[in-house]
Motif scaffolding. Structure first.
Motif, PDB file in Angstrom:
ATOM      1  N   ILE A   9       0.832  -1.208   0.000  1.00 30.12           N
ATOM      2  CA  ILE A   9       0.000   0.000   0.000  1.00 30.12           C
ATOM      3  C   ILE A   9       0.865   1.256   0.000  1.00 30.12           C
ATOM      4  N   ASN A  10       1.926   1.264   0.803  1.00 25.28           N
ATOM      5  CA  ASN A  10       2.817   2.429   0.821  1.00 25.28           C
ATOM      6  C   ASN A  10       3.485   2.643  -0.531  1.00 25.28           C
ATOM      7  N   THR A  11       3.860   1.547  -1.166  1.00 25.12           N
ATOM      8  CA  THR A  11       4.478   1.638  -2.496  1.00 25.12           C
ATOM      9  C   THR A  11       3.483   2.178  -3.509  1.00 25.12           C
ATOM     10  N   PHE A  12       2.260   1.699  -3.450  1.00 26.92           N
ATOM     11  CA  PHE A  12       1.216   2.220  -4.340  1.00 26.92           C
ATOM     12  C   PHE A  12       1.071   3.729  -4.168  1.00 26.92           C
ATOM     13  N   HIS A  13       1.004   4.204  -2.931  1.00 29.39           N
ATOM     14  CA  HIS A  13       0.827   5.634  -2.700  1.00 29.39           C
ATOM     15  C   HIS A  13       2.025   6.433  -3.204  1.00 29.39           C
ATOM     16  N   TYR A  14       3.224   5.901  -2.997  1.00 30.48           N
ATOM     17  CA  TYR A  14       4.415   6.599  -3.485  1.00 30.48           C
ATOM     18  C   TYR A  14       4.364   6.729  -5.008  1.00 30.48           C
ATOM     19  N   LEU A  15       4.060   5.619  -5.681  1.00 32.08           N
ATOM     20  CA  LEU A  15       4.021   5.641  -7.139  1.00 32.08           C
ATOM     21  C   LEU A  15       2.901   6.537  -7.656  1.00 32.08           C
ATOM     22  N   HIS A  16       1.788   6.555  -6.962  1.00 30.05           N
ATOM     23  CA  HIS A  16       0.670   7.414  -7.375  1.00 30.05           C
ATOM     24  C   HIS A  16       1.059   8.881  -7.275  1.00 30.05           C
ATOM     25  N   GLU A  17       1.796   9.211  -6.242  1.00 36.22           N
ATOM     26  CA  GLU A  17       2.181  10.608  -6.011  1.00 36.22           C
ATOM     27  C   GLU A  17       3.365  11.045  -6.872  1.00 36.22           C
ATOM     28  N   HIS A  18       4.036  10.084  -7.517  1.00 37.13           N
ATOM     29  CA  HIS A  18       5.197  10.407  -8.349  1.00 37.13           C
ATOM     30  C   HIS A  18       4.985   9.864  -9.768  1.00 37.13           C
ATOM     31  N   ALA A  19       3.817  10.124 -10.304  1.00 36.48           N
ATOM     32  CA  ALA A  19       3.455   9.612 -11.629  1.00 36.48           C
ATOM     33  C   ALA A  19       4.309  10.262 -12.722  1.00 36.48           C
ATOM     34  N   GLU A  20       4.613   9.470 -13.752  1.00 39.64           N
ATOM     35  CA  GLU A  20       5.382   9.953 -14.901  1.00 39.64           C
ATOM     36  C   GLU A  20       4.752   9.411 -16.182  1.00 39.64           C
ATOM     37  N   ILE A  21       4.725  10.237 -17.227  1.00 41.15           N
ATOM     38  CA  ILE A  21       4.067   9.849 -18.466  1.00 41.15           C
ATOM     39  C   ILE A  21       4.983   8.959 -19.321  1.00 41.15           C
ATOM     40  N   SER A  22       4.418   8.450 -20.409  1.00 43.05           N
ATOM     41  CA  SER A  22       5.111   7.501 -21.288  1.00 43.05           C
ATOM     42  C   SER A  22       6.473   8.008 -21.741  1.00 43.05           C
ATOM     43  N   TRP A  23       7.460   7.114 -21.644  1.00 44.54           N
ATOM     44  CA  TRP A  23       8.854   7.348 -22.023  1.00 44.54           C
ATOM     45  C   TRP A  23       9.574   8.344 -21.117  1.00 44.54           C
ATOM     46  N   GLU A  24       8.875   8.828 -20.079  1.00 44.46           N
ATOM     47  CA  GLU A  24       9.518   9.736 -19.125  1.00 44.46           C
ATOM     48  C   GLU A  24       9.549   9.136 -17.718  1.00 44.46           C
ATOM     49  N   GLU A  25       9.427   7.833 -17.608  1.00 51.30           N
ATOM     50  CA  GLU A  25       9.338   7.162 -16.305  1.00 51.30           C
ATOM     51  C   GLU A  25      10.731   6.927 -15.704  1.00 51.30           C
ATOM     52  N   SER A  26      11.577   7.951 -15.762  1.00 50.28           N
ATOM     53  CA  SER A  26      12.975   7.793 -15.344  1.00 50.28           C
ATOM     54  C   SER A  26      13.105   7.585 -13.839  1.00 50.28           C
ATOM     55  N   GLU A  27      12.399   8.393 -13.050  1.00 48.44           N
ATOM     56  CA  GLU A  27      12.481   8.236 -11.599  1.00 48.44           C
ATOM     57  C   GLU A  27      11.784   6.954 -11.148  1.00 48.44           C
ATOM     58  N   THR A  28      10.706   6.602 -11.837  1.00 49.91           N
ATOM     59  CA  THR A  28      10.039   5.331 -11.535  1.00 49.91           C
ATOM     60  C   THR A  28      10.967   4.164 -11.820  1.00 49.91           C
ATOM     61  N   THR A  29      11.694   4.242 -12.923  1.00 53.55           N
ATOM     62  CA  THR A  29      12.658   3.190 -13.265  1.00 53.55           C
ATOM     63  C   THR A  29      13.713   3.048 -12.172  1.00 53.55           C
ATOM     64  N   LYS A  30      14.266   4.168 -11.718  1.00 54.26           N
ATOM     65  CA  LYS A  30      15.285   4.119 -10.665  1.00 54.26           C
ATOM     66  C   LYS A  30      14.715   3.533  -9.371  1.00 54.26           C
ATOM     67  N   TYR A  31      13.521   3.949  -9.039  1.00 52.79           N
ATOM     68  CA  TYR A  31      12.867   3.477  -7.810  1.00 52.79           C
ATOM     69  C   TYR A  31      12.648   1.960  -7.857  1.00 52.79           C
ATOM     70  N   ILE A  32      12.095   1.479  -8.979  1.00 47.96           N
ATOM     71  CA  ILE A  32      11.837   0.044  -9.120  1.00 47.96           C
ATOM     72  C   ILE A  32      13.148  -0.736  -9.145  1.00 47.96           C
ATOM     73  N   ALA A  33      14.127  -0.233  -9.888  1.00 46.23           N
ATOM     74  CA  ALA A  33      15.415  -0.934  -9.992  1.00 46.23           C
ATOM     75  C   ALA A  33      16.055  -1.099  -8.625  1.00 46.23           C
ATOM     76  N   SER A  34      15.960  -0.074  -7.795  1.00 43.79           N
ATOM     77  CA  SER A  34      16.540  -0.148  -6.448  1.00 43.79           C
ATOM     78  C   SER A  34      15.867  -1.234  -5.619  1.00 43.79           C
ATOM     79  N   ILE A  35      14.544  -1.319  -5.699  1.00 44.45           N
ATOM     80  CA  ILE A  35      13.821  -2.350  -4.944  1.00 44.45           C
ATOM     81  C   ILE A  35      14.181  -3.737  -5.458  1.00 44.45           C
ATOM     82  N   LEU A  36      14.263  -3.887  -6.776  1.00 42.01           N
ATOM     83  CA  LEU A  36      14.623  -5.190  -7.345  1.00 42.01           C
ATOM     84  C   LEU A  36      16.006  -5.625  -6.871  1.00 42.01           C
ATOM     85  N   LYS A  37      16.974  -4.713  -6.908  1.00 45.91           N
ATOM     86  CA  LYS A  37      18.336  -5.041  -6.466  1.00 45.91           C
ATOM     87  C   LYS A  37      18.362  -5.421  -4.993  1.00 45.91           C
ATOM     88  N   ASP A  38      17.629  -4.684  -4.181  1.00 41.70           N
ATOM     89  CA  ASP A  38      17.626  -4.931  -2.742  1.00 41.70           C
ATOM     90  C   ASP A  38      16.963  -6.251  -2.377  1.00 41.70           C
TER      91      ASP A  38
END
Length: 373
Positions: A9-38
């Protein structure tokens, strides 16, 4: 509330509040990549586009490979009077649930050596282009099964229910430009009014008749003509036509009819009417084995009485490019009931966040079903 539910739920809220449009999901990519690595994934990102793929488990064996896809992009939309990126299609929830699956797998480390999972976080679904990009980046290399998930409106799937497959229709969008010249409003004989051409096109779109047994539609969804001066007859305009059809053959027929209309306008008014951009998403190609796996998973979580038949919907999703490009792929998309209202793409769309854990649990059960663990 469990720790896992709180994370999701916390992750959903974070992503909702930091929305990015198509091909501009750079911060979302970094955020997801960090979680995957961890959380024990081998992570792949790309220099020329957004999106991230995480490999989890044992890829050095003869195990089948399961890919789980989540779309990342938001819409550009007016919300309470302000245009902004807005997750009104549920992609923030999809990412949160797929990450929830990873966290649930991490809670059971004994599984890791007996599974091989690819987490595909895909950009630009709303433009119908991200799936093809991920295919080109090797996202489906080695993959045998592909599962997706999508929130469903309340009129399609009730809260606490799910459907093991969403049978999307085909979608095509044309962006069209009328090229002419302006004239003084007092002298309408000196040009062709682009607005009148558009009005004629709208009328003709409503007169397209194809096989009535197969749902289809064609409608104008965007128009720009004229400027600030009201005493000018505009000769130039741009507009968009959205087409929907429940199967790919009817879509081909619909496109032909629309193109004939545009050509007729060119001939009738002696003005250039040109398609400047096309986007096309195919209708779903279903796989019985994948559907059966997802159905068993949903029954195990929700109970038989809460698992609905296959859902046929006129909406589109570029998820189906994966199976078009890889016909041998065993793929399905889970439709999740969540009391979603007023509807997908409504700027103030809401849903019951309790449904997120249903999605996590069903995806987890589907993975276990594939591997028999």
């Amino acid at each position: 509330m469990s720790k896992l539910q709180e994370q999701v739920i916390n992750t959903f809220h974070y992503l909702h509040e930091h929305a990015e449009i198509s091909w501009e999901e750079s911060e979302t990519t970094k955020y997801i990549a960090s979680i995957l690595k961890d959380n024990g994934c081998e992570v792949t990102t790309f220099d020329d586009c957004t999106g991230v793929i995480g490999a989890y488990g044992n890829f050095n064996s003869n195990l089948p490979v399961v890919a789980i896809r989540a779309d990342m992009d938001a819409l550009w939309q007016e919300v309470n009077g302000t245009f902004q990126p807005n997750h009104s299609c549920g992609h923030d929830a999809h990412m949160a649930m797929v990450l929830g699956l990873l966290w649930k797998l991490e809670e059971n480390p004994s599984l890791k050596n007996n599974i091989a999972i690819k987490f595909i976080f895909q950009p630009a679904e709303e433009q119908g282009a991200g799936a093809l990009k991920m295919v080109g980046k090797g996202g489906l290399d080695q993959v045998d099964y592909l599962f997706g998930i999508h929130l469903r409106p309340q009129e399609e799937t009730a809260m606490g229910h799910a459907t093991p497959v969403i049978i999307h229709g085909a979608t095509t969008v044309y962006e069209v430009e009328i090229t002419g010249h302006d004239a003084h409003a007092a002298r309408p004989h000196l040009n062709v009014n682009a607005i009148e051409v558009i009005a004629e096109i709208v009328n003709l779109l409503g007169n397209i008749h194809l096989n009535p047994r197969i749902p289809y539609s064609a409608k104008m969804t965007n128009v720009h003509a004229g400027g600030k001066s009201t005493n000018i007859i505009p000769g130039h305009a741009i507009f968009a036509i959205d087409m929907r059809a429940q199967d790919n053959q009817v879509m081909d027929e619909l496109e032909k009819k629309v193109e004939e209309i545009l050509e007729a306008m060119h001939q009738l008014y002696d003005v250039k009417v040109a398609i400047t951009h096309k986007e096309k998403i195919p209708a779903a190609e279903t796989n019985r084995e994948a559907i059966q796996i997802m159905e068993k998973a949903a029954v195990s979580v929700l109970g038989r009485e809460h698992v609905d038949p296959p859902l046929i919907t006129p909406g589109g999703d570029d998820f189906h490019f994966y199976t078009i490009k890889r016909p041998d792929l065993k793929a399905t998309m889970l439709g999740l009931g969540c009391d979603l209202k007023p509807g997908l793409h409504h700027p103030n769309m809401t849903f019951n966040e309790k449904a997120l854990m249903n999605g996590v649990a069903i995806l987890y059960a589907a993975v276990k079903e594939v591997y028999g663990v």
